[in-house]
Design a protein around this motif. Structure first.
Motif: not given
Length: 251
Positions: A201-209
């Motif tokens: 989840r953290e990597a996904t949020i970081a990539a979107m941001g």
């Protein structure tokens, strides 16, 4: 920065998580006397440990019967955040009416019912301040989230009309339009869940941001701070605005 909400009574919907929970915590930290928290997630409401008087209402914001009972109780309200919302995805041509109506019921009908009750209570007090959580997707068209974006555009205009109608009553109404915020609403997206399962989840949020000029998503606490400002007396001359807070996404 802190704000002085001592002696104030506030209503927050969608309070069990995300921006709603962060705002409840912020108001309590800044001295609010009483909080009315509304969310269908009773466990989430119970998990909030707040240093003020708390009335937890386990309810769906689109349920008019709940709001009629809330009005009948004649609660004192000085502040309100109409925040409850759900996500949705899909191209307009592929959507079922039931999906469209589900989103509108919570995001727009719920905002209307919340605001209506808040305005009624504030008029009895001779003033107050309300904020509606809209979205940058209600300002900038984003493909694939039609019901969500349209509902948030409606919520933003609801705030403007309410501001024009109630300025003479000493009531301010504003909307806040966040861009990407790290909250649980993303879990409603199949694409997000797929990415989170693959890379976390953290990597996904970081990539979107990383796709925004600021380079990251906002936190719920950051948005809660801006909501607190709009609710506070420091924003006493601010009404009828749609405050965009999107890290530059709409540039």
């Amino acid at each position: 920065m802190t704000f002085d909400f001592s002696g104030k009574h506030a209503l927050v919907t969608g309070a069990a998580s995300g921006i709603g929970a962060a705002t409840a915590r912020r108001l309590a930290a800044d001295g609010v006397d009483t909080l009315h928290l509304v969310d269908p997630d009773g466990d989430g409401l119970d998990a909030l440990d707040l240093a003020c008087t708390v009335h937890r209402h386990v309810a769906d914001v689109s349920d008019e019967a709940f709001w009629n009972e809330f009005d009948a109780a004649e609660h004192r309200l000085d502040l309100a955040l109409a925040n409850a919302g759900i996500g949705s995805g899909g191209q307009i041509a592929d959507l079922e009416l039931a999906e469209w109506r589900k989103v509108m019921a919570v995001n727009l009908d719920g905002a209307f019912l919340t605001l209506r009750s808040a305005l009624r209570a504030m008029k009895l007090r001779g003033g107050g301040s309300a904020v509606i959580t809209a979205s940058i997707t209600g300002v900038k068209p984003v493909p694939g989230i039609g019901p969500y974006g349209v509902s948030k555009a409606g919520a933003a205009h609801l705030a403007r009309i309410a501001a024009a109608e109630n300025a003479a009553h000493g009531i301010r109404v504003n909307a806040i339009a966040p861009g990407g915020v790290d909250t649980a609403i993303w879990e409603s997206s199949p694409d997000f869940r797929k990415s989170a399962a693959e890379q976390g989840r953290e990597a996904t949020i970081a990539a979107m941001g990383a796709m925004s000029p600021r380079g990251r998503f906002a936190t719920a606490d950051e948005i809660a701070g801006e909501i607190a400002f709009l609710l506070s007396d420091l924003a006493g001359n601010v009404t009828g605005t749609v405050h965009v807070t999107d890290g530059g996404y709409s540039l």
